[in-house]
Design an enzyme around this catalytic site. Sequence first.
Site, PDB file in Angstrom:
ATOM      1  N   LYS A 147      41.343 -48.556 -50.848  1.00  0.00           N
ATOM      2  CA  LYS A 147      40.877 -47.727 -49.720  1.00  0.00           C
ATOM      3  C   LYS A 147      39.585 -48.324 -49.207  1.00  0.00           C
ATOM      4  O   LYS A 147      38.826 -48.935 -49.978  1.00  0.00           O
ATOM      5  CB  LYS A 147      40.624 -46.290 -50.191  1.00  0.00           C
ATOM      6  N   GLY A 168      50.263 -32.640 -39.594  1.00  0.00           N
ATOM      7  CA  GLY A 168      50.739 -31.264 -39.481  1.00  0.00           C
ATOM      8  C   GLY A 168      51.687 -31.077 -38.315  1.00  0.00           C
ATOM      9  O   GLY A 168      52.718 -30.399 -38.434  1.00  0.00           O
TER      10      GLY A 168
HETATM   11  P1  NAD Z   1      44.047 -35.478 -37.867  1.00  0.00           P
HETATM   12  O1  NAD Z   1      42.612 -35.713 -37.617  1.00  0.00           O
HETATM   13  O2  NAD Z   1      45.056 -35.952 -36.889  1.00  0.00           O
HETATM   14  O3  NAD Z   1      44.318 -33.900 -38.068  1.00  0.00           O
HETATM   15  C1  NAD Z   1      43.543 -33.069 -38.834  1.00  0.00           C
HETATM   16  C2  NAD Z   1      43.681 -31.651 -38.283  1.00  0.00           C
HETATM   17  O4  NAD Z   1      42.989 -30.753 -39.141  1.00  0.00           O
HETATM   18  C3  NAD Z   1      43.065 -31.463 -36.896  1.00  0.00           C
HETATM   19  O5  NAD Z   1      43.923 -30.665 -36.113  1.00  0.00           O
HETATM   20  C4  NAD Z   1      41.787 -30.672 -37.149  1.00  0.00           C
HETATM   21  O6  NAD Z   1      41.417 -29.837 -36.081  1.00  0.00           O
HETATM   22  C5  NAD Z   1      42.222 -29.861 -38.349  1.00  0.00           C
HETATM   23  N1  NAD Z   1      41.127 -29.339 -39.146  1.00  0.00           N
HETATM   24  C6  NAD Z   1      39.947 -29.903 -39.452  1.00  0.00           C
HETATM   25  N2  NAD Z   1      39.208 -29.061 -40.188  1.00  0.00           N
HETATM   26  C7  NAD Z   1      39.954 -27.956 -40.363  1.00  0.00           C
HETATM   27  C8  NAD Z   1      39.772 -26.747 -41.049  1.00  0.00           C
HETATM   28  N3  NAD Z   1      38.649 -26.483 -41.697  1.00  0.00           N
HETATM   29  N4  NAD Z   1      40.773 -25.835 -41.013  1.00  0.00           N
HETATM   30  C9  NAD Z   1      41.922 -26.090 -40.347  1.00  0.00           C
HETATM   31  N5  NAD Z   1      42.147 -27.206 -39.695  1.00  0.00           N
HETATM   32  C10 NAD Z   1      41.181 -28.123 -39.700  1.00  0.00           C
HETATM   33  O7  NAD Z   1      44.335 -36.093 -39.322  1.00  0.00           O
HETATM   34  P2  NAD Z   1      45.733 -36.459 -39.964  1.00  0.00           P
HETATM   35  O8  NAD Z   1      45.998 -37.899 -39.781  1.00  0.00           O
HETATM   36  O9  NAD Z   1      46.744 -35.463 -39.546  1.00  0.00           O
HETATM   37  O10 NAD Z   1      45.380 -36.263 -41.522  1.00  0.00           O
HETATM   38  C11 NAD Z   1      45.293 -34.977 -42.105  1.00  0.00           C
HETATM   39  C12 NAD Z   1      45.200 -35.143 -43.609  1.00  0.00           C
HETATM   40  O11 NAD Z   1      46.342 -35.848 -44.082  1.00  0.00           O
HETATM   41  C13 NAD Z   1      43.974 -35.947 -44.107  1.00  0.00           C
HETATM   42  O12 NAD Z   1      43.618 -35.417 -45.379  1.00  0.00           O
HETATM   43  C14 NAD Z   1      44.544 -37.339 -44.308  1.00  0.00           C
HETATM   44  O13 NAD Z   1      43.802 -38.091 -45.244  1.00  0.00           O
HETATM   45  C15 NAD Z   1      45.917 -36.979 -44.842  1.00  0.00           C
HETATM   46  N6  NAD Z   1      46.912 -38.039 -44.716  1.00  0.00           N
HETATM   47  C16 NAD Z   1      47.203 -38.569 -43.499  1.00  0.00           C
HETATM   48  C17 NAD Z   1      48.187 -39.535 -43.407  1.00  0.00           C
HETATM   49  C18 NAD Z   1      48.600 -40.075 -42.067  1.00  0.00           C
HETATM   50  O14 NAD Z   1      49.615 -40.781 -42.015  1.00  0.00           O
HETATM   51  N7  NAD Z   1      47.898 -39.757 -40.979  1.00  0.00           N
HETATM   52  C19 NAD Z   1      48.847 -39.992 -44.559  1.00  0.00           C
HETATM   53  C20 NAD Z   1      48.537 -39.421 -45.797  1.00  0.00           C
HETATM   54  C21 NAD Z   1      47.561 -38.436 -45.854  1.00  0.00           C
END
Ligand code: NAD
Length: 398
Positions: A96, A212
Amino acid sequence: MLDTARKLIRETGRKLGLSQEQIEQLINTDAEHNFEIELSDGNKYHAFRVQHSNKRGPYKGGIRFHPQVDYDEVRALATLMSFKTAVAGIPMGGGKGGIAVDPKELSKEALEELSRKYVQGLKDHIGPDKDVPAPDVNTNSQIIDWMVDEYENLSGDRTKASFTGKSIKNGGSLGRDAATGRGGVIVLREILNKSSISGPITFALQGWGNVGSFFALVAEKEHPDWKLVAATDSSGGVYNANGLSAEDLDKFKKDGGKLADFMIGKKIDNQELLRLDADVLVLAALENAVDENNVDEIKAKIVLELANGPVTYLGYEALNAKEVMDIPDILANAGGVIVSYLEWAQNKAGEHWTEDKVNKELEKYLTSATRQVYERSKKDKLSLKEAAFAEAIVRLIS
Ligand code: NAD
């Protein structure tokens, strides 16, 4: 997050009868790089890359641009990656990286300079067969394309297999954007098929972002009997016992809306979301969302960890005590790294697969991984989280 990951490795290692030395080997990182990047405007930023394990293949893991990036966060995420790639059954290791920066404060030119200088600082440690970084929080295909270009200039490598998460025109894979959310749907479906919870289900979703939103959209299309009853982003969100349309929510967000302003349903905040009477709570926002302080409020029968580290160790223990099934991040969100691996494999072979072929491969890897984790949990009387770590440990130690 680092404490939680290490505690799980130690506890599961002990249950598997590993020696202290073997457990420490699983926890220790192979290499850690940290350096300062100075931009031409004189501003300086701290950069990191942690390589946790390459026992099963080249290090693999994203690069995060965030003001709070530090060694412990990068170590935790690198460790989780090694366990995730092992559970997923792909021939990759775990790493990472990150830069302590708020990219929103940088001009496009400064962001490009920062991205290129990150690669200059790491050029001897990365590459298609050494360490293959990808995007993470606040990094995207544009940033990765600059990084690939810089790596090509420095190394002469033209395979594009040095990074994943590239734009499609630059060797990226179809299906990567949706892969983590789609993977979450596959994992949940497999667990529901095995569990006593049958028939239509309701789910509440925290974090309407990349992961999500695709989870909800794929679920809506493929499982009409899974009803989305609540969704939030960082502004809060909405609840509607009769169901919400993922497509409508997605359009609203894409048009620049905040879910707290969505007009259909009752307004809720992020703590109320945890208390809702839904069968499945999907955590797709941030780390440490569920801890010992709010875990008692959770009414769901299943928690799906789509974010990395969304449940603390004490939160996880309390969920277990309440007999809530906690589907761990290293399985639930592995779809992203599986399709990253498929991108790397396409680049190595000089191929471009259809989205259908990518999705079929993803389905194959995740169905098999979920069944193996579930079977181990039954055979060894482990929680799903311990079973996922146990599967990974066995593969990392042998
Ligand atoms: P993103 O930034 O696209 O989405 C994150 C969402 O969470 C946003 O809608 C934001 O408004 C919301 N958010 C932030 N704080 C919040 C809170 N306190 N309560 C509710 N919602 C809140 O990020 P992403 O790429 O969707 O990643 C989300 C998670 O998934 C992270 O932990 C990331 O490390 C993990 N992840 C992502 C991937 C990927 O392919 N993008 C892969 C594995 C894990």
